[in-house]
Scaffold this motif. Structure first.
Motif, short mmCIF file in Angstrom:
data_model
loop_
_atom_site.label_atom_id
_atom_site.label_comp_id
_atom_site.label_asym_id
_atom_site.label_seq_id
_atom_site.Cartn_x
_atom_site.Cartn_y
_atom_site.Cartn_z
N ARG A 27 0.87 -1.17 0.00
CA ARG A 27 0.00 0.00 0.00
C ARG A 27 0.91 1.22 0.00
O ARG A 27 1.87 1.29 0.78
CB ARG A 27 -0.90 0.00 1.23
N GLN A 30 -1.29 8.29 0.89
CA GLN A 30 -1.96 8.70 2.12
C GLN A 30 -3.34 9.23 1.81
O GLN A 30 -3.60 9.72 0.70
CB GLN A 30 -1.16 9.79 2.82
N GLY A 31 -4.24 9.16 2.80
CA GLY A 31 -5.59 9.71 2.67
C GLY A 31 -6.35 9.10 1.51
O GLY A 31 -6.42 7.89 1.36
N SER A 32 -6.90 9.97 0.66
CA SER A 32 -7.69 9.50 -0.48
C SER A 32 -6.81 9.04 -1.65
O SER A 32 -7.32 8.56 -2.65
CB SER A 32 -8.64 10.61 -0.96
N ARG A 33 -5.51 9.19 -1.51
CA ARG A 33 -4.59 8.82 -2.61
C ARG A 33 -3.85 7.51 -2.31
O ARG A 33 -2.72 7.34 -2.71
CB ARG A 33 -3.60 9.95 -2.85
N VAL A 34 -4.49 6.59 -1.62
CA VAL A 34 -3.88 5.31 -1.30
C VAL A 34 -4.05 4.36 -2.48
O VAL A 34 -5.14 4.26 -3.06
CB VAL A 34 -4.51 4.69 -0.03
#
Length: 175
Positions: A27, A30-34
């Protein structure tokens, strides 16, 4: 004389190529950009397959031939190029200096953190298992990539073969 020095030298850097077949889900972001990326390694022919977050797009790296092939199933196309010096995972360390730091556990496996530099030259801590699987890379407190699942199992050779009917191209010569 070299035999006596081997144990000390081995302590100076981690193994950075898996010693056995492995399938790792990473993975990154971070956040919505995973994003998730799957990386499989086949020891017998020293090949890596990286499945990107985009379905049907993957990379095959031949470590012996030092080649990288980006494959698009939808386009039935392959872009062939020399392999990068580092790995394909974001934040993967380059060959170079390593300094042993702490031990940790990632995805249920023990690893040792090594201070090094990533593919952009930035200081990075890369956590490797004793058998050469990178489990995490971070810059300061920011995790660049981390394993979420690791499965040691034989990898099917067919996963590392590019379909013969796909069209091959290579990057244009910049000259």
């Amino acid at each position: 004389m070299l035999i006596g020095a081997a144990p000390a030298w081995a302590q100076d850097r981690p193994p950075t190529t898996p010693a056995r077949d492995v399938d790792v889900t990473y993975r990154a972001g971070q956040g919505s950009r995973v994003m998730e990326q799957r990386s499989r390694f086949r020891v017998s022919d020293q090949r890596v397959r990286v499945d990107t977050p985009t379905p049907g797009v993957y990379a095959i790296m031949d470590l012996r031939a030092r080649t990288l092939s980006m494959v698009s199933d939808a386009e039935r196309a392959v872009l062939d190029m020399p392999s990068p010096a580092g790995g394909l995972a974001p934040g993967a360390p380059q060959a170079g200096r390593f300094v042993r730091r702490n031990t940790d556990q990632v995805a249920g496996l023990a690893c040792t953190e090594w201070e090094t530099a990533d593919s952009t030259g930035q200081p990075t801590l890369a956590c490797y298992t004793d058998d050469g699987v990178m489990l995490r890379a971070r810059r300061g407190a920011q995790v660049l990539v981390a394993a979420t699942r690791v499965t040691y199992a034989a990898q099917d050779a067919a996963l590392f073969v590019i379909p013969a009917q796909y069209a091959h191209t290579s990057p244009r010569d910049p000259r």
